[in-house]
Scaffold this motif. Structure first.
Motif, PDB file in Angstrom:
ATOM      1  N   LEU A 140       0.815  -1.210   0.000  1.00  0.00           N
ATOM      2  CA  LEU A 140       0.000   0.000   0.000  1.00  0.00           C
ATOM      3  C   LEU A 140       0.853   1.267   0.000  1.00  0.00           C
ATOM      4  O   LEU A 140       0.522   2.235  -0.686  1.00  0.00           O
ATOM      5  CB  LEU A 140      -0.945  -0.004   1.201  1.00  0.00           C
ATOM      6  N   SER A 141       1.959   1.282   0.722  1.00  0.00           N
ATOM      7  CA  SER A 141       2.799   2.480   0.770  1.00  0.00           C
ATOM      8  C   SER A 141       3.331   2.818  -0.626  1.00  0.00           C
ATOM      9  O   SER A 141       3.356   3.985  -1.026  1.00  0.00           O
ATOM     10  CB  SER A 141       3.954   2.315   1.756  1.00  0.00           C
ATOM     11  N   LYS A 142       3.727   1.795  -1.363  1.00  0.00           N
ATOM     12  CA  LYS A 142       4.227   2.001  -2.728  1.00  0.00           C
ATOM     13  C   LYS A 142       3.126   2.576  -3.630  1.00  0.00           C
ATOM     14  O   LYS A 142       3.350   3.541  -4.370  1.00  0.00           O
ATOM     15  CB  LYS A 142       4.734   0.675  -3.289  1.00  0.00           C
ATOM     16  N   LYS A 143       1.931   1.984  -3.542  1.00  0.00           N
ATOM     17  CA  LYS A 143       0.823   2.429  -4.397  1.00  0.00           C
ATOM     18  C   LYS A 143       0.399   3.854  -4.059  1.00  0.00           C
ATOM     19  O   LYS A 143       0.175   4.667  -4.967  1.00  0.00           O
ATOM     20  CB  LYS A 143      -0.368   1.466  -4.254  1.00  0.00           C
ATOM     21  N   LEU A 144       0.300   4.169  -2.769  1.00  0.00           N
ATOM     22  CA  LEU A 144      -0.078   5.535  -2.384  1.00  0.00           C
ATOM     23  C   LEU A 144       0.976   6.527  -2.843  1.00  0.00           C
ATOM     24  O   LEU A 144       0.642   7.631  -3.289  1.00  0.00           O
ATOM     25  CB  LEU A 144      -0.285   5.639  -0.868  1.00  0.00           C
ATOM     26  N   GLY A 145       2.247   6.158  -2.761  1.00  0.00           N
ATOM     27  CA  GLY A 145       3.319   7.023  -3.236  1.00  0.00           C
ATOM     28  C   GLY A 145       3.225   7.294  -4.725  1.00  0.00           C
ATOM     29  O   GLY A 145       3.402   8.432  -5.172  1.00  0.00           O
ATOM     30  N   GLU A 146       2.936   6.250  -5.501  1.00  0.00           N
ATOM     31  CA  GLU A 146       2.777   6.404  -6.947  1.00  0.00           C
ATOM     32  C   GLU A 146       1.664   7.385  -7.287  1.00  0.00           C
ATOM     33  O   GLU A 146       1.779   8.183  -8.218  1.00  0.00           O
ATOM     34  CB  GLU A 146       2.466   5.061  -7.602  1.00  0.00           C
ATOM     35  N   LEU A 147       0.581   7.311  -6.514  1.00  0.00           N
ATOM     36  CA  LEU A 147      -0.588   8.159  -6.779  1.00  0.00           C
ATOM     37  C   LEU A 147      -0.530   9.508  -6.048  1.00  0.00           C
ATOM     38  O   LEU A 147      -1.409  10.346  -6.249  1.00  0.00           O
ATOM     39  CB  LEU A 147      -1.868   7.418  -6.360  1.00  0.00           C
ATOM     40  N   ARG A 148       0.489   9.668  -5.188  1.00  0.00           N
ATOM     41  CA  ARG A 148       0.640  10.874  -4.375  1.00  0.00           C
ATOM     42  C   ARG A 148      -0.572  11.100  -3.461  1.00  0.00           C
ATOM     43  O   ARG A 148      -1.066  12.203  -3.306  1.00  0.00           O
ATOM     44  CB  ARG A 148       0.923  12.102  -5.225  1.00  0.00           C
ATOM     45  N   TRP A 149      -1.038   9.990  -2.891  1.00  0.00           N
ATOM     46  CA  TRP A 149      -2.119  10.015  -1.914  1.00  0.00           C
ATOM     47  C   TRP A 149      -1.518   9.867  -0.529  1.00  0.00           C
ATOM     48  O   TRP A 149      -0.498   9.195  -0.359  1.00  0.00           O
ATOM     49  CB  TRP A 149      -3.059   8.832  -2.137  1.00  0.00           C
ATOM     50  N   THR A 150      -2.146  10.451   0.459  1.00  0.00           N
ATOM     51  CA  THR A 150      -1.742  10.251   1.841  1.00  0.00           C
ATOM     52  C   THR A 150      -2.624   9.161   2.450  1.00  0.00           C
ATOM     53  O   THR A 150      -3.675   8.813   1.896  1.00  0.00           O
ATOM     54  CB  THR A 150      -1.892  11.533   2.678  1.00  0.00           C
ATOM     55  N   GLN A 151      -2.202   8.678   3.601  1.00  0.00           N
ATOM     56  CA  GLN A 151      -3.026   7.707   4.320  1.00  0.00           C
ATOM     57  C   GLN A 151      -4.366   8.333   4.682  1.00  0.00           C
ATOM     58  O   GLN A 151      -5.406   7.677   4.611  1.00  0.00           O
ATOM     59  CB  GLN A 151      -2.309   7.246   5.591  1.00  0.00           C
TER      60      GLN A 151
END
Length: 82
Positions: A6-17
């Protein structure tokens, strides 16, 4: 071993938790456990909500890697190293 990416995917999309928690309705603490790959259990409903919010496939946020230590199950169902 199951790895949560999940951390990788959120980083790719520039989303925060926090963005993901808002978009899915999943508690921030639950998202944080998944983000840091510390969750012992994962709800199928949560995975569904996350995939829907991020518009991704399950394989983009969950990965299976074979265990390096072979284990056997005991009569009580517990695993132990061989």
């Amino acid at each position: 071993m199951i790895k949560i990416l999940l951390s990788k995917k959120l980083g790719e999309l520039r989303w925060t938790q926090k963005d993901l928690a808002r978009a899915t309705g999943i508690r921030y603490n639950t998202i944080n456990d998944l983000y840091h790959d510390m969750a012992a259990r994962v709800s199928l409903e949560h995975l569904d909500l996350i995939c829907e919010a991020l518009d991704c496939n399950l394989s983009e946020i969950v990965e299976y890697k074979p265990n390096t230590i072979k284990t056997t199950k005991t009569r009580t169902g517990h695993e132990r190293p061989e």
